[in-house]
Write a protein that holds these residues in place. Structure first.
Motif, short mmCIF file in Angstrom:
data_model
loop_
_atom_site.label_atom_id
_atom_site.label_comp_id
_atom_site.label_asym_id
_atom_site.label_seq_id
_atom_site.Cartn_x
_atom_site.Cartn_y
_atom_site.Cartn_z
N PRO A 42 0.82 -1.22 0.00
CA PRO A 42 0.00 0.00 0.00
C PRO A 42 0.85 1.27 0.00
O PRO A 42 1.84 1.37 0.71
N GLY A 43 0.46 2.23 -0.83
CA GLY A 43 1.18 3.49 -0.91
C GLY A 43 0.91 4.17 -2.24
O GLY A 43 0.03 3.76 -3.02
N SER A 44 1.67 5.20 -2.53
CA SER A 44 1.43 6.01 -3.73
C SER A 44 1.63 5.22 -5.02
O SER A 44 0.98 5.52 -6.03
N GLN A 45 2.51 4.22 -5.02
CA GLN A 45 2.79 3.46 -6.23
C GLN A 45 1.68 2.47 -6.58
O GLN A 45 1.62 1.96 -7.70
N THR A 46 0.80 2.19 -5.62
CA THR A 46 -0.28 1.21 -5.85
C THR A 46 -1.65 1.82 -5.61
O THR A 46 -2.63 1.09 -5.45
N ILE A 47 -1.75 3.14 -5.56
CA ILE A 47 -2.98 3.82 -5.17
C ILE A 47 -4.18 3.42 -6.02
O ILE A 47 -5.32 3.39 -5.55
N GLU A 48 -3.93 3.06 -7.28
CA GLU A 48 -5.03 2.74 -8.19
C GLU A 48 -5.58 1.33 -7.97
O GLU A 48 -6.57 0.95 -8.60
N SER A 49 -5.00 0.56 -7.05
CA SER A 49 -5.38 -0.84 -6.86
C SER A 49 -6.14 -1.11 -5.57
O SER A 49 -6.36 -2.27 -5.21
N TRP A 50 -6.57 -0.07 -4.86
CA TRP A 50 -7.24 -0.25 -3.58
C TRP A 50 -8.69 0.22 -3.65
O TRP A 50 -8.97 1.35 -4.03
N PHE A 51 -9.59 -0.67 -3.25
CA PHE A 51 -11.03 -0.39 -3.28
C PHE A 51 -11.63 -0.67 -1.90
O PHE A 51 -10.97 -1.22 -1.02
N LYS A 52 -12.90 -0.31 -1.74
CA LYS A 52 -13.59 -0.53 -0.47
C LYS A 52 -15.00 -1.06 -0.72
O LYS A 52 -15.58 -0.85 -1.78
N ILE A 53 -15.53 -1.74 0.29
CA ILE A 53 -16.93 -2.15 0.32
C ILE A 53 -17.63 -1.29 1.36
O ILE A 53 -17.11 -1.09 2.46
N GLU A 54 -18.81 -0.77 1.02
CA GLU A 54 -19.59 0.02 1.96
C GLU A 54 -21.01 -0.53 2.01
O GLU A 54 -21.54 -1.04 1.01
N LYS A 55 -21.63 -0.44 3.20
CA LYS A 55 -23.04 -0.82 3.31
C LYS A 55 -23.87 0.19 2.54
O LYS A 55 -23.60 1.39 2.57
N TYR A 56 -24.87 -0.29 1.81
CA TYR A 56 -25.71 0.58 1.00
C TYR A 56 -27.13 0.03 0.97
O TYR A 56 -27.37 -1.04 0.44
N GLU A 57 -28.06 0.78 1.60
CA GLU A 57 -29.44 0.35 1.72
C GLU A 57 -29.49 -1.06 2.30
O GLU A 57 -28.93 -1.33 3.35
N ASP A 58 -30.13 -2.00 1.58
CA ASP A 58 -30.22 -3.37 2.10
C ASP A 58 -29.16 -4.27 1.49
O ASP A 58 -29.24 -5.50 1.57
N ALA A 59 -28.14 -3.68 0.89
CA ALA A 59 -27.09 -4.46 0.23
C ALA A 59 -25.75 -3.77 0.48
O ALA A 59 -25.53 -3.21 1.54
N TYR A 60 -24.85 -3.85 -0.50
CA TYR A 60 -23.55 -3.21 -0.40
C TYR A 60 -23.25 -2.47 -1.70
O TYR A 60 -23.96 -2.60 -2.69
N LYS A 61 -22.20 -1.68 -1.68
CA LYS A 61 -21.72 -1.01 -2.88
C LYS A 61 -20.20 -1.02 -2.85
O LYS A 61 -19.58 -1.13 -1.79
N MET A 62 -19.60 -0.91 -4.03
CA MET A 62 -18.16 -0.83 -4.16
C MET A 62 -17.76 0.63 -4.33
O MET A 62 -18.45 1.41 -4.99
N VAL A 63 -16.64 0.98 -3.72
CA VAL A 63 -16.20 2.37 -3.70
C VAL A 63 -14.71 2.44 -4.03
O VAL A 63 -13.93 1.57 -3.63
N TYR A 64 -14.33 3.48 -4.76
CA TYR A 64 -12.91 3.79 -4.91
C TYR A 64 -12.64 5.06 -4.12
O TYR A 64 -13.06 6.15 -4.51
N CYS A 65 -11.98 4.92 -3.00
CA CYS A 65 -11.62 6.05 -2.15
C CYS A 65 -10.52 5.57 -1.19
O CYS A 65 -10.75 5.43 0.01
N PRO A 66 -9.34 5.29 -1.72
CA PRO A 66 -8.30 4.64 -0.93
C PRO A 66 -7.76 5.51 0.20
O PRO A 66 -7.72 6.74 0.11
N SER A 67 -7.35 4.84 1.27
CA SER A 67 -6.77 5.51 2.43
C SER A 67 -5.30 5.16 2.60
O SER A 67 -4.73 5.43 3.66
#
Length: 209
Positions: A147-172
């Protein structure tokens, strides 16, 4: 999941026929088992903290699942939603591999457990900005770990969304990096229903295998 905080058109890649064993509604357990995935033409057995998941599909599973397809060039392959298709098997690897579960709002590598014929990895990656559509699309060829600046484009997240989930690109994984932060939705063009950063999230559910 715990809540915390111009080329030749290639036919889509079909996955194996692993059977589903239920929809994940809580933590996705990640024991040090026999999980195996094809990555950069090497088999990586017993990947700790890796959850094998059969399908990333719309909350109504009859509407389709994820597949890989060309979008103007042979490789790398981009992510598309195929109606009526169960979806390729893939894996989550959290930024902290010592954790035993996959949590929402946590940086993840996501990679498909399939052979594609491309030299690129099957790790999800955010492509460069597409000026013709004014969008960022989700493709493969990403980096695994580090993890870091050289791999920033490869990190994703899962977030709860309504009665399911959603995928997000917002790396930390990089506090000083400049990058878009957005939900992942669908953009339809001549190549199909492509995953891209949009304001209309793609509602998903997961199934363990």
């Amino acid at each position: 999941m715990r809540e915390e905080g111009g080329g030749r058109r290639r036919r889509p890649v079909k996955g194996d026929n692993a059977s589903n064993i239920g929809v994940v509604v809580g933590d996705i357990s990640c024991p040090a088992g026999d999980a195996t995935v094809w990555y950069r033409r090497q088999w990586l057995p017993r990947m700790e903290a890796a959850a094998r998941v059969r399908k990333l599909a719309e909350a109504n599973p009859s509407l389709g699942g994820l597949n890989l397809s060309t979008t103007g060039q042979d490789c790398p392959l981009d992510l598309v939603v195929v109606d009526g298709y169960q979806g390729l098997q893939f894996m989550f690897l959290p930024v902290n591999e010592k954790k035993g579960v996959i949590r929402v709002s946590t940086d993840l590598n996501i990679l498909f457990a399939t052979y594609t014929g491309c030299p690129d990895s099957t790790v999800w990656k955010l492509k460069d900005y597409d000026y013709s559509t004014s969008l960022w699309f989700v493709s493969t060829g990403g980096a695994l770990g580090n993890p870091g600046s050289q791999t920033i484009e490869s990190w994703f997240k899962i977030e709860k969304y309504e009665d399911a989930y959603k995928m997000v690109y917002c790396p930390s994984v990089c506090n000083y990096c400049n990058y878009p932060c957005s939900d992942i939705g669908i953009y339809q063009d001549q190549y199909g229903k492509r995953l891209a950063l949009t304001s209309d999230p793609y509602r998903v559910q997961f199934q363990k295998v």
